[in-house]
Design an enzyme around this catalytic site. Sequence first.
Site, mmCIF file in Angstrom:
data_model
loop_
_atom_site.group_PDB
_atom_site.id
_atom_site.type_symbol
_atom_site.label_atom_id
_atom_site.label_comp_id
_atom_site.label_asym_id
_atom_site.label_seq_id
_atom_site.Cartn_x
_atom_site.Cartn_y
_atom_site.Cartn_z
ATOM 1 N N ASP A 127 -6.072 -6.131 -7.517
ATOM 2 C CA ASP A 127 -7.500 -6.227 -7.872
ATOM 3 C C ASP A 127 -7.762 -7.211 -9.023
ATOM 4 O OD1 ASP A 127 -7.850 -4.315 -5.977
ATOM 5 O OD2 ASP A 127 -8.470 -2.720 -7.331
ATOM 6 N N HIS A 274 -4.784 -2.482 3.862
ATOM 7 C CA HIS A 274 -3.466 -2.633 3.224
ATOM 8 C C HIS A 274 -2.714 -3.880 3.656
ATOM 9 C CE1 HIS A 274 -4.522 1.569 2.489
ATOM 10 N NE2 HIS A 274 -3.871 1.384 1.356
ATOM 11 N N ARG A 277 -2.033 -5.926 0.795
ATOM 12 C CA ARG A 277 -1.042 -5.498 -0.194
ATOM 13 C C ARG A 277 0.383 -5.605 0.313
ATOM 14 N NH1 ARG A 277 -3.334 -0.193 -2.518
ATOM 15 N NH2 ARG A 277 -1.390 0.667 -1.777
HETATM 16 O O1 F6P Z 1 -5.701 -0.419 -6.967
HETATM 17 C C1 F6P Z 1 -5.422 -1.318 -5.972
HETATM 18 C C2 F6P Z 1 -6.040 -0.877 -4.671
HETATM 19 O O2 F6P Z 1 -5.536 -1.716 -3.663
HETATM 20 C C3 F6P Z 1 -7.561 -0.830 -4.646
HETATM 21 O O3 F6P Z 1 -8.157 -2.065 -4.376
HETATM 22 C C4 F6P Z 1 -7.831 0.177 -3.570
HETATM 23 O O4 F6P Z 1 -9.061 0.851 -3.755
HETATM 24 C C5 F6P Z 1 -6.720 1.136 -3.722
HETATM 25 O O5 F6P Z 1 -5.659 0.450 -4.331
HETATM 26 C C6 F6P Z 1 -6.266 1.745 -2.423
HETATM 27 O O6 F6P Z 1 -5.274 2.653 -2.693
HETATM 28 P P1 F6P Z 1 -4.418 3.461 -1.634
HETATM 29 O O7 F6P Z 1 -3.363 2.564 -1.137
HETATM 30 O O8 F6P Z 1 -3.868 4.592 -2.404
HETATM 31 O O9 F6P Z 1 -5.364 3.853 -0.550
#
Ligand code: F6P
Length: 344
Positions: A127, A274, A277
């Site tokens: 973020d 995701h 990420r």
């Molecule tokens: O904090 C980083 C983040 O990717 C946020 O943008 C998002 O709201 C959150 O994590 C999602 O988290 P999780 O993987 O626990 O759903």
Amino acid sequence: MRVGVLTGGGDCPGLNAVIRAVVRKGVGEYGFEFVGYRDGWRGPLDGVTCELGIAQVRGILPRGGTILGTSRTNPFAIDGGVDRITATLARNGVDALVAMGGEDTLGVATRLADEGVNVVGVPKTIDNDLSGTDFTFGFDTAVNIAMEAIDRLHTTAESHHRVLVVEVMGRHAGWIALHSGLAGGANIILIPEKPFDIDEVCALVEHRFKLQYAPIIVVAEGARPANGAASTAGSAGGELDQFGHERLGGIGDRLAYEIEQRTGKEARAVVLGHIQRGGTPTAFDRWLATRFGLHAITAVHDGDFGVMVALRGTEIVRVPLSEGTATLKVVDESQYAEAEILFG
Ligand code: F6P
């Protein structure tokens, strides 16, 4: 010296690059030994460790995720949590901890430092909303993934004369939406910092169609209409994690539905979730993560605790943990206004 290492909060491309740099320099330069703690603060809380040495960090530089695992465990939300952590550290003979995380994990590190635990923090979040550092690693990877998605959506949106809404991550801060939206030539960017007016969004959509193009809207998951709340995700909607955060999601679909109802134009939503990420970090994130790791272990060697490493320009500096975690770094009005010139 024995050093514990943990990664907490949402995972993020570049975490393994930090772990590798910490261990390589720690062993090679300072002769340190390491203990890996599993799954964020759950590791020291429950005494769950793993081996961490040169052998374990071989080949992990380009690998996404974290070899240590992660969780959103908050020891301050658990009775006797802090005592359990200090007891584990003493039992494991750990003199110092390197903790990698975002606002929550480093918030815990800040409070533990106040309780006398020797901690050095490494700021991590896709973020990019941590204060005290120009950038966190993981952000560049997420932005590039979102930009590539936007590039691809332009061609299909135009072929079908549709509105495409791209929902990206960003709970409190719209940095991913702003950077990927600008880089991908989005026609509208909606962020949590600036509640949007649905009539204005529809006017921009109609304007875009008049120019014979199809609109692409990038919306951060935490964005909300001026007179409404942020959207919470499906079955978990309303549920809070140990840090009190709701699971967000759904604004893309909500927006697409409203636009279709009001303009009569077909509108669809794409949720990147995701995907942003996961996977391998960009060169920038590997560079930043590696430098953060090298500087973090030097801070441990210097006995400079209660700090986190941070990027200022091209320099890596140390700032008090409290400075990085006191307030979130959000998109300011002027940067958003810059982007607005290109809307519609
Ligand atoms: O904090 C980083 C983040 O990717 C946020 O943008 C998002 O709201 C959150 O994590 C999602 O988290 P999780 O993987 O626990 O759903």
